[in-house]
Design an enzyme around this catalytic site. Structure first.
Site, PDB file in Angstrom:
ATOM      1  N   ARG A  26       1.031  -1.415  -0.346  1.00 20.74           N
ATOM      2  CA  ARG A  26      -0.133   0.045   0.272  1.00 20.74           C
ATOM      3  C   ARG A  26       1.219   1.348  -0.073  1.00 20.74           C
ATOM      4  O   ARG A  26       1.923   0.946   0.836  1.00 20.74           O
ATOM      5  CB  ARG A  26      -1.220   0.259   1.319  1.00 20.74           C
ATOM      6  CG  ARG A  26      -1.606   1.118   1.526  1.00 20.74           C
ATOM      7  CD  ARG A  26      -2.440   1.261   2.640  1.00 20.74           C
ATOM      8  NE  ARG A  26      -1.450   1.802   3.353  1.00 20.74           N
ATOM      9  CZ  ARG A  26      -0.976   3.254   4.089  1.00 20.74           C
ATOM     10  NH1 ARG A  26      -1.390   3.698   3.366  1.00 20.74           N
ATOM     11  NH2 ARG A  26       0.494   2.973   4.712  1.00 20.74           N
ATOM     12  N   VAL A  27       0.505   2.401  -0.398  1.00 26.88           N
ATOM     13  CA  VAL A  27       1.038   3.393  -0.789  1.00 26.88           C
ATOM     14  C   VAL A  27      -0.234   4.193  -0.539  1.00 26.88           C
ATOM     15  O   VAL A  27      -1.439   4.211  -0.845  1.00 26.88           O
ATOM     16  CB  VAL A  27       1.381   3.795  -2.100  1.00 26.88           C
ATOM     17  CG1 VAL A  27       3.364   3.604  -1.780  1.00 26.88           C
ATOM     18  CG2 VAL A  27       1.646   3.993  -2.739  1.00 26.88           C
ATOM     19  N   SER A  28       0.358   5.302  -0.217  1.00 28.91           N
ATOM     20  CA  SER A  28      -1.269   6.866   0.519  1.00 28.91           C
ATOM     21  C   SER A  28      -1.302   7.462  -0.972  1.00 28.91           C
ATOM     22  O   SER A  28      -2.520   7.958  -0.407  1.00 28.91           O
ATOM     23  CB  SER A  28      -0.220   7.818   1.403  1.00 28.91           C
ATOM     24  OG  SER A  28      -0.295   6.862   2.524  1.00 28.91           O
ATOM     25  N   SER A  29      -1.474   7.588  -2.126  1.00 22.80           N
ATOM     26  CA  SER A  29      -1.546   8.248  -2.669  1.00 22.80           C
ATOM     27  C   SER A  29      -1.090   7.617  -4.164  1.00 22.80           C
ATOM     28  O   SER A  29      -0.452   7.647  -4.361  1.00 22.80           O
ATOM     29  CB  SER A  29      -1.715   9.740  -2.819  1.00 22.80           C
ATOM     30  OG  SER A  29       0.068   9.794  -3.137  1.00 22.80           O
ATOM     31  N   GLN A  61       2.113   7.676  -5.632  1.00 22.24           N
ATOM     32  CA  GLN A  61       3.103   7.127  -4.799  1.00 22.24           C
ATOM     33  C   GLN A  61       3.717   5.725  -5.661  1.00 22.24           C
ATOM     34  O   GLN A  61       2.355   5.259  -6.722  1.00 22.24           O
ATOM     35  CB  GLN A  61       3.380   7.050  -3.992  1.00 22.24           C
ATOM     36  CG  GLN A  61       3.281   7.669  -3.243  1.00 22.24           C
ATOM     37  CD  GLN A  61       2.957   7.928  -1.332  1.00 22.24           C
ATOM     38  OE1 GLN A  61       1.724   7.342  -0.965  1.00 22.24           O
ATOM     39  NE2 GLN A  61       3.619   8.717  -0.313  1.00 22.24           N
TER      40      GLN A  61
END
Length: 190
Positions: free
Chosen positions: A7-10, A13
């Site tokens: 997972r990445v936040s945006s 990324q």
């Protein structure tokens, strides 16, 4: 079965660093769940899909602890949910995180708290910086004002003193409140 979660936040990324690490560990591509969403929110589609597809004995592998959750409460709830299904969680970066042992579960509780502490410290530093910046007179807040020829024309008409406010608003299509706000802003900066 080994299942990976990345997972990445945006959207800006990249997941590539995590995907490479999961592949090197031996997670097959079809068993990797990926998403681009903030870890502070518990409701994540791919995380929920992963949890719903877990079977007893499965191992959930993440590159880093912070990929699964940024909140201690959510982290512990997720670990409980995984454990209740007879499954385990393992982090590649934090070798101590392996819930197949009591020591790993204990250390998870401690480090999940540290992760949340780090998040709160960052938030507090940001708020302190904002408070200091607000005290400075030369700091401009918000989006820069867009130049608008209608408003400029309305202000020019006002400055001549030859027009009533009603005439100015009708001629330029600019709201009275907008004109007064811009006049006030102009007086403050003058």
């Amino acid at each position: 079965m080994i299942k990976g979660y990345a997972r990445v936040s945006s959207d800006t990324q990249s997941l590539s660093r995590q995907l490479v690490a999961l592949k090197e560990y031996g997670v097959e591509e079809q068993n990797v769940y990926t998403e681009k969403k903030s870890g502070k929110n518990r409701e994540r589609a791919e995380l929920n899909r992963l949890l719903s597809e877990l079977e007893a004995g499965d191992i959930v592998v993440v590159k880093e602890l912070s990929r699964i959750s940024r909140s201690t409460k959510d982290m512990l709830a997720l670990v409980d949910e995984i454990t209740l299904k007879g499954c385990f969680i393992k982090s590649l970066s934090e070798s101590w995180l392996d819930t197949s042992s009591p020591q790993g579960t204990f250390l998870l509780t401690i480090f999940a708290g540290l992760s949340q502490l780090e998040r709160e410290l960052i938030r507090n530093r940001c708020l302190e910086g904002i408070a200091v910046a607000r005290q400075k007179k030369d700091v401009v807040w918000g989006r820069p004002k867009k130049r608008n020829s209608r408003i400029d024309h309305a202000l020019q008409m006002y400055d001549t003193g030859n027009y009533s406010m009603k005439e100015i608003t009708e001629a330029t299509g600019t709201a009275r409140a907008t004109i007064y706000r811009r006049l006030k802003e102009r007086d403050i900066t003058a």
